[in-house]
Design an enzyme around this catalytic site. Sequence first.
Site, short mmCIF file in Angstrom:
data_model
loop_
_atom_site.label_atom_id
_atom_site.label_comp_id
_atom_site.label_asym_id
_atom_site.label_seq_id
_atom_site.Cartn_x
_atom_site.Cartn_y
_atom_site.Cartn_z
N ARG A 172 38.66 52.55 28.97
CA ARG A 172 39.60 51.44 29.08
C ARG A 172 40.29 51.17 27.75
O ARG A 172 41.38 50.63 27.72
CB ARG A 172 38.85 50.15 29.46
CG ARG A 172 38.26 50.12 30.83
CD ARG A 172 37.26 48.96 30.96
NE ARG A 172 37.80 47.66 30.63
CZ ARG A 172 38.52 46.91 31.45
NH1 ARG A 172 38.77 47.32 32.65
NH2 ARG A 172 38.96 45.73 31.07
N ARG A 176 44.27 55.02 18.94
CA ARG A 176 45.67 55.21 18.55
C ARG A 176 45.81 55.62 17.10
O ARG A 176 45.13 55.05 16.26
CB ARG A 176 46.36 53.86 18.69
CG ARG A 176 47.41 53.83 19.69
CD ARG A 176 48.12 52.52 19.63
NE ARG A 176 48.02 51.88 20.94
CZ ARG A 176 47.62 50.66 21.12
NH1 ARG A 176 47.29 49.89 20.10
NH2 ARG A 176 47.57 50.18 22.34
N ARG A 249 26.63 42.20 36.01
CA ARG A 249 26.37 41.54 34.75
C ARG A 249 26.97 40.16 34.87
O ARG A 249 28.09 39.99 35.37
CB ARG A 249 27.07 42.27 33.61
CG ARG A 249 26.25 43.25 32.85
CD ARG A 249 24.85 42.88 32.60
NE ARG A 249 24.61 42.50 31.21
CZ ARG A 249 23.44 42.11 30.77
NH1 ARG A 249 22.40 41.99 31.58
NH2 ARG A 249 23.28 41.81 29.50
N ARG A 280 31.17 37.70 22.02
CA ARG A 280 32.44 37.32 21.42
C ARG A 280 32.63 35.82 21.38
O ARG A 280 31.96 35.08 22.11
CB ARG A 280 33.62 37.99 22.15
CG ARG A 280 33.61 37.84 23.65
CD ARG A 280 34.67 38.78 24.28
NE ARG A 280 34.53 38.82 25.73
CZ ARG A 280 35.14 39.68 26.52
NH1 ARG A 280 35.96 40.58 26.03
NH2 ARG A 280 34.95 39.66 27.82
N GLU A 300 30.27 33.68 24.15
CA GLU A 300 30.01 34.38 25.41
C GLU A 300 28.72 35.19 25.31
O GLU A 300 28.62 36.10 24.50
CB GLU A 300 31.22 35.30 25.67
CG GLU A 300 31.34 35.78 27.07
CD GLU A 300 32.70 36.47 27.28
OE1 GLU A 300 33.75 35.90 26.92
OE2 GLU A 300 32.68 37.59 27.81
N TYR A 348 35.33 47.12 38.99
CA TYR A 348 35.66 46.50 37.71
C TYR A 348 37.19 46.42 37.64
O TYR A 348 37.84 47.28 37.09
CB TYR A 348 35.10 47.37 36.59
CG TYR A 348 35.18 46.85 35.17
CD1 TYR A 348 35.86 45.69 34.84
CD2 TYR A 348 34.54 47.54 34.15
CE1 TYR A 348 35.91 45.25 33.53
CE2 TYR A 348 34.60 47.11 32.83
CZ TYR A 348 35.28 45.98 32.53
OH TYR A 348 35.33 45.55 31.23
N ASP A 350 40.88 44.76 36.74
CA ASP A 350 41.69 43.85 35.94
C ASP A 350 42.60 43.09 36.91
O ASP A 350 42.79 43.52 38.05
CB ASP A 350 42.55 44.63 34.95
CG ASP A 350 41.71 45.23 33.83
OD1 ASP A 350 40.68 44.64 33.48
OD2 ASP A 350 42.10 46.29 33.31
N1 UDP Z 1 33.74 47.68 23.79
C1 UDP Z 1 33.07 47.95 22.62
N2 UDP Z 1 33.35 47.21 21.51
C2 UDP Z 1 34.26 46.22 21.50
C3 UDP Z 1 34.97 45.94 22.69
C4 UDP Z 1 34.68 46.68 23.83
O1 UDP Z 1 32.23 48.83 22.60
O2 UDP Z 1 34.45 45.58 20.45
C5 UDP Z 1 33.40 48.47 25.00
C6 UDP Z 1 32.26 47.83 25.79
O3 UDP Z 1 31.50 48.87 26.36
C7 UDP Z 1 33.01 47.08 26.88
C8 UDP Z 1 34.17 48.05 27.15
O4 UDP Z 1 34.49 48.57 25.87
O5 UDP Z 1 32.21 46.86 28.00
C9 UDP Z 1 35.38 47.41 27.79
O6 UDP Z 1 35.83 46.37 26.98
P1 UDP Z 1 36.89 45.30 27.47
O7 UDP Z 1 37.29 44.50 26.29
O8 UDP Z 1 37.93 46.01 28.24
O9 UDP Z 1 35.98 44.42 28.45
P2 UDP Z 1 36.29 43.04 29.19
O10 UDP Z 1 37.37 42.35 28.43
O11 UDP Z 1 36.64 43.42 30.60
O12 UDP Z 1 34.99 42.32 29.10
#
Ligand code: UDP
Length: 367
Positions: A172, A176, A249, A280, A300, A348, A350
């Site tokens: 996801r 870059r 989860r 976060r 969170e 999952y 969006d």
């Molecule tokens: N992820 C990570 N480090 C970060 C942010 C995301 O390893 O700082 C990984 C982690 O496995 C997470 C996945 O990337 O479950 C998807 O992150 P995303 O931010 O897309 O998750 P959401 O916002 O849906 O919780």
Amino acid sequence: MKQYDYLIVGAGLWGSVFAHEANKRGKKCLVIDRREHTGGNVYCENVEGINVHKYGAHIFHTNDKDIWDYVNSFVEFNRYTNSPVANYYGELFNLPFNMNTFYQLWKVKTPAEAQAKIQEQVKAAGITDPKNLEEQAISLVGTDIYEKLIKAYTEKQWGRKATELPAFIIKRLPVRFTFDNNYFNDRYQGIPIGGYNKLTEGLLNGIETRLGVDFFKDREALSELAETIVYTGQIDEYFNFQYGFLEYRSLRFENQLLDQDNYQGNAVVNYTDGETEFTRIIEHKHFEFGTQDKTVITHEYPQEWTKGAEPYYPVNDDKNSETFNKYKALASAEENVIFGGRLAEYRYYDMHQVVGSALSRVKKHFA
Ligand code: UDP
């Protein structure tokens, strides 16, 4: 003749889009939700003029112009661009993984240098055919980034070892080789001006909605009301968990209203070390460039889902996929019931995918 054409169970995004489209086609709809508000998990609560994303931060993004135009027809979106910052034991890194991150980590200044550094680490790890999240992550960004920015965050988030998680989760995130901190690659991105409630209220405008109504507490009587049921809840619950629970989860949110105007200078700061328990901190006002005197922040904490908790993220591993397929077979045999959305499809999703899924089902259904 029943009283309604459609009983829509769940006033989240999927159910609201379906209801809107059915209503537009002259169908009589009743929307119910067990919560006291519409909008499902995109619902925002207003605290001191700040839209607090009560069920977790939601940032709308899509590549699909039709979906973008669709949501913009209900509410105007702002120019918010998600650029989370990662805090690893007090050190800050830009996300997603881009030239800023590579410079912060290795002091490399050109894409060629960054690529060489990653390639060197990927080679040393010896992964050719990534089979799980850990191998996928290392083969995309190398071991340094994996160790500092991915491993612990992922294991906190999912409560499982990165070697036991599906690779698609990490795909996801963009990688870059430009100095671009935009978390998404999509063409369109933003937050509804005035909050997400405007979107769902717009979708449900003129449609009968009953809140605080639990489908399962009055299943037979409610089902009798309509020709067709549109079910957007947990698919295993619909079938009385007969093949067992699907795992999720869940999350616990700790909200604080602070008497200061700017706590962390960004909407999203991820804590990627293994010692900090939360994943976060969200500072909600920054989603809408808020200028209020106060601020609301949310810590969170991921947790395992148990019955009664909110099911947030489906755990799409092999075991759960197998169980889901059994429920899916039951669902296809069910007459006059449409199953859709994150919980009924166990995906999952969006938000743009939810809207897309609902619109394509509408198209098929009313063809
Ligand atoms: N992820 C990570 N480090 C970060 C942010 C995301 O390893 O700082 C990984 C982690 O496995 C997470 C996945 O990337 O479950 C998807 O992150 P995303 O931010 O897309 O998750 P959401 O916002 O849906 O919780």
